[in-house]
Design an enzyme around this catalytic site. Structure first.
Site, PDB file in Angstrom:
ATOM      1  N   CYS A   2     -66.014 -38.827  95.160  1.00 29.80           N
ATOM      2  CA  CYS A   2     -67.440 -38.579  94.883  1.00 29.80           C
ATOM      3  C   CYS A   2     -68.454 -39.191  95.945  1.00 29.80           C
ATOM      4  CB  CYS A   2     -68.136 -38.946  93.410  1.00 29.80           C
ATOM      5  SG  CYS A   2     -66.977 -38.493  92.102  1.00 29.80           S
ATOM      6  N   ARG A  27     -67.844 -34.452  99.626  1.00 28.44           N
ATOM      7  CA  ARG A  27     -67.157 -35.405  98.840  1.00 28.44           C
ATOM      8  C   ARG A  27     -67.207 -34.791  97.318  1.00 28.44           C
ATOM      9  NH1 ARG A  27     -65.855 -40.459 101.060  1.00 28.44           N
ATOM     10  NH2 ARG A  27     -65.506 -41.167  99.267  1.00 28.44           N
ATOM     11  N   TRP A  72     -67.259 -35.137  92.119  1.00 29.81           N
ATOM     12  CA  TRP A  72     -66.208 -34.189  91.973  1.00 29.81           C
ATOM     13  C   TRP A  72     -65.653 -34.898  90.880  1.00 29.81           C
ATOM     14  CZ3 TRP A  72     -60.661 -34.950  91.703  1.00 29.81           C
ATOM     15  CH2 TRP A  72     -59.851 -34.027  91.931  1.00 29.81           C
ATOM     16  N   ASN A  96     -67.772 -44.014  91.908  1.00 32.28           N
ATOM     17  CA  ASN A  96     -66.573 -43.228  92.588  1.00 32.28           C
ATOM     18  C   ASN A  96     -65.414 -44.038  92.330  1.00 32.28           C
ATOM     19  OD1 ASN A  96     -65.093 -41.518  94.196  1.00 32.28           O
ATOM     20  ND2 ASN A  96     -65.639 -42.641  96.086  1.00 32.28           N
ATOM     21  N   GLY A  97     -64.412 -43.309  91.662  1.00 30.50           N
ATOM     22  CA  GLY A  97     -63.295 -43.697  91.356  1.00 30.50           C
ATOM     23  C   GLY A  97     -62.695 -43.349  90.070  1.00 30.50           C
ATOM     24  N   GLU A 454     -48.587 -25.980 106.752  1.00 27.87           N
ATOM     25  CA  GLU A 454     -50.145 -26.367 107.302  1.00 27.87           C
ATOM     26  C   GLU A 454     -50.746 -24.989 107.043  1.00 27.87           C
ATOM     27  OE1 GLU A 454     -53.790 -28.132 107.839  1.00 27.87           O
ATOM     28  OE2 GLU A 454     -51.465 -28.816 106.846  1.00 27.87           O
ATOM     29  N   LYS A 458     -53.920 -24.128 104.551  1.00 25.08           N
ATOM     30  CA  LYS A 458     -55.438 -23.918 105.112  1.00 25.08           C
ATOM     31  C   LYS A 458     -55.911 -22.659 104.643  1.00 25.08           C
ATOM     32  CE  LYS A 458     -55.914 -26.686 107.027  1.00 25.08           C
ATOM     33  NZ  LYS A 458     -56.113 -28.039 106.422  1.00 25.08           N
ATOM     34  N   GLU A 461     -56.685 -23.234 100.668  1.00 25.38           N
ATOM     35  CA  GLU A 461     -57.791 -24.147 100.580  1.00 25.38           C
ATOM     36  C   GLU A 461     -58.926 -23.523 100.409  1.00 25.38           C
ATOM     37  OE1 GLU A 461     -56.878 -28.506 102.109  1.00 25.38           O
ATOM     38  OE2 GLU A 461     -56.732 -26.735 103.469  1.00 25.38           O
ATOM     39  N   HIS A 477     -32.472 -16.505  99.223  1.00 27.47           N
ATOM     40  CA  HIS A 477     -32.075 -17.160  98.170  1.00 27.47           C
ATOM     41  C   HIS A 477     -32.881 -17.098  96.888  1.00 27.47           C
ATOM     42  CE1 HIS A 477     -28.445 -18.771 100.065  1.00 27.47           C
ATOM     43  NE2 HIS A 477     -29.224 -19.054 101.046  1.00 27.47           N
ATOM     44  N   LYS A 576     -63.272 -33.948 100.238  1.00 24.78           N
ATOM     45  CA  LYS A 576     -62.771 -34.632 101.459  1.00 24.78           C
ATOM     46  C   LYS A 576     -61.982 -35.742 101.236  1.00 24.78           C
ATOM     47  CE  LYS A 576     -62.554 -34.182 105.966  1.00 24.78           C
ATOM     48  NZ  LYS A 576     -61.893 -33.066 106.527  1.00 24.78           N
TER      49      LYS A 576
END
Length: 581
Positions: A2, A27, A72, A96-97, A454, A458, A461, A477, A576
């Site tokens: 956050c 954030r 968040w 935050n946490g 990656e 991307k 996301e 397979h 982020k």
């Protein structure tokens, strides 16, 4: 994950805090809120959704003391009740946490008459501080109890009824104090305060900062001195500079920051990887993917056993330290919770620890024995681009410095201009064939598979399009059952030694009706019946080709998300800096 900002000073705190929250919205953007002193009392306003929703309900008040928060969600859904700030008794705070033992703390507080209205662990912290404040009659003493009773992580900005000070404390979650001409700030990240000051200091775990006309910092109830730092990047780094999105700007910054890092590392004494028998690389998300790139290049050219781990798995698995082991922690923010915890474990096991980090003075940077900074500057888009590229480049440069191949040096010299050429390429025709689909597959082998991982991340996301990366040899397979007429497959082929094998796998998807976009090194021959569209990258080695390929994949992801109307810089459910497990 956050965003926190607070201000105490001579200016009107409310617009300063709101502006800071906008700079921290990467954030968290599920909800936002502000608390401020006005006419002798604390006023709280909060709203679900983005900060513009909060602005719409704010009165035209003045205050010289305020705290703000953009969320968040962790505990409790994203709504106005769960939004911060939270209040219990005389205490109003933002957080935050994650508080791991919040249930037992809640039971203790409820047995002492506290009642809670939200689903958050944050409201319980407010109650806990109020409980000890009523006993101690002193905020420093009250906050000191958190060391003994709270498990988890927190960064807190706190207001107290009848007290015109701003309080801040932290544990395993970043918090800084900014020193401005007209007042003092607290913030969870530098961009929140860059428009007002570049001077700041870092709070350490359990530091308690008391901010009035000046500041004092306590730890274990004793005064401590803090080193004042200066942020060296420009304020413009946190602005779009005419680009539609931060992500597009940051992709376009890659030629410049790549050139800068090459010059810096080639002219600086750095760690020698060949001094170690084993290398363990740990990261999360894109950082983990850069570790895979590092693994392939280290093993191929230095012949050192190298393992790459997802940090959240590493810290709970069996950890071996045989011989002389180098542990490499990769994190853009330097605050990634699982990577930080893994680093601490590695040190306890006796490993030498190296951080590849963007943020100076961050928790992981301070924990590691050595740090190599990638110097990407501020990266505001939630989905990393330039930081990923620089982390991958760092591994390349470290290996090059031990083998000193002039052909590779020539590639480094040409790389920025080749990146610029790929930025100028028109991707729209390809994007038109991708953005309406709901499933896309990436295939490649060895390092190309790492790039596929990656590229797939991307894309999912920021476009919310389902994509998966597979090792090309694994198709038969099971995975090939998902290929049907028109299914998009993005295939990467940059290694001539295994090109024929991968091309055979591509043909298998083509035979089942797939639309194939082939990204291939220009010297590798391929028949036109293997692909529908092709993008050729220069005939470069693994030392530089990864950055060329990944920039192409970043551009494709960006334009697919743009075509789908997505919020590119702030994709849903993501933030982020992942400071929670």
């Amino acid at each position: 994950m956050c965003g926190i900002i607070g201000y105490k000073g001579r200016s009107n705190a409310i617009p300063l805090v709101i502006h800071g929250l906008k700079n921290l919205e990467y954030r968290g953007y599920d909800s936002s809120g502000i608390a401020y002193f006005n006419n002798g009392k604390i006023n709280i306003y909060k709203k679900e959704g983005k900060i513009v929703n909060l602005e719409s309900i704010l009165p035209n008040d003045n205050s010289n003391l305020a705290i703000g928060h953009t969320r968040w969600a962790t505990h409790g859904v994203a709504n106005t009740i769960n939004a911060h700030p939270h209040r219990q008794g005389k205490i109003t705070l933002v957080h935050n946490g994650i508080i791991e033992n919040y249930r037992e703390l809640k039971e203790m507080l409820e047995s002492n008459g506290y009642q809670f209205v939200s689903d958050t662990d944050t409201e319980i912290v407010a109650g806990l501080i109020d409980y000890y404040y009523n006993i101690e009659k002193d905020m420093v003493k009250a906050l000191s109890h958190l060391r003994l009773i709270v498990r988890g992580s927190f960064a807190l900005g706190i207001l107290v009824d009848g007290d015109d000070h701003l309080y801040a404390t932290r544990l395993k979650s970043p918090l800084i104090v900014g020193i401005g001409d007209d007042g003092l700030f607290i913030a969870s990240d530098v961009p929140a305060i860059l428009d007002y000051t570049k001077k700041y200091f870092l709070l350490d775990d359990y530091d308690i900062c008391v901010i009035g006309d000046d500041y004092k910092v306590y730890n274990k109830k004793k005064l401590v001195n803090k080193e004042v730092l200066t942020f060296n990047d420009s304020i413009g780094s946190a602005q779009k500079d005419g680009y539609e999105h931060f992500m597009l700007k940051e992709i376009h910054e890659q030629p410049r920051v790549v050139e800068n890092l090459i010059s810096l590392i080639l002219n600086t004494d750095t760690i020698k990887l060949s001094d170690y028998d084993n290398i363990q690389i740990v990261g999360c998300g894109s950082a983990y993917h850069t570790g895979l790139v590092g693994k392939y290049i280290i093993e191929k050219y230095l012949n050192i056993k190298t393992e790459c781990f997802i940090a959240s798995e590493y810290r709970y698995g069996k950890i071996f330290n045989t011989g002389k082991t180098l542990f490499v922690a990769i994190s853009q923010s330097g605050e990634t919770a699982d990577t930080l915890a893994s680093t601490i474990i590695a040190k306890e096991k006796g490993m030498h620890t190296l951080g590849i980090i963007n943020t100076q003075g961050s928790s992981i940077a301070r924990e590691c024995d050595e740090v190599l900074y990638i110097n990407a500057g501020i990266e505001c888009a939630v989905a990393t681009t330039k930081a990923y590229s620089l982390q991958a480049l760092m591994f390349s440069l470290l290996v090059y410095k031990e083998i000193k191949d002039n052909n590779i040096l020539e590639e480094y010299n040409k790389l920025p201009k080749e990146l610029e050429k790929l930025l100028d390429k028109d991707y729209h025709n390809i994007v038109k064939k991708l953005y309406r689909h709901e499933d896309i597959f990436f295939i490649g082998r060895q390092n190309d598979y790492a790039l596929c991982m990656e590229g797939s991340l991307k894309l999912k996301e920021i476009s919310y399009l389902h994509s998966e990366a597979y090792a090309a040899g694994e198709l038969k397979h099971g995975t090939i059952s998902l290929i049907e007429e028109g299914t998009p497959v993005i295939a990467i082929v940059t290694d001539p030694n295994i090109a024929e094998k991968t091309i055979s796998n591509i043909k298998e998807t083509k035979a089942r009706g797939a639309y194939v976009l082939l990204i291939i090194r220009e010297d590798i021959e391929v028949n036109s019946d293997v692909y529908d569209d092709i993008i050729k990258v220069p005939n470069y080695s693994i030392f530089t080709n990864s950055l060329l390929v990944i920039e192409v994949l970043q551009m494709i992801a960006y334009y697919v998300a743009l075509s789908r109307g997505c919020d590119i810089d702030k994709p849903r459910n993501l933030a982020k800096s992942v400071t929670v497990e």
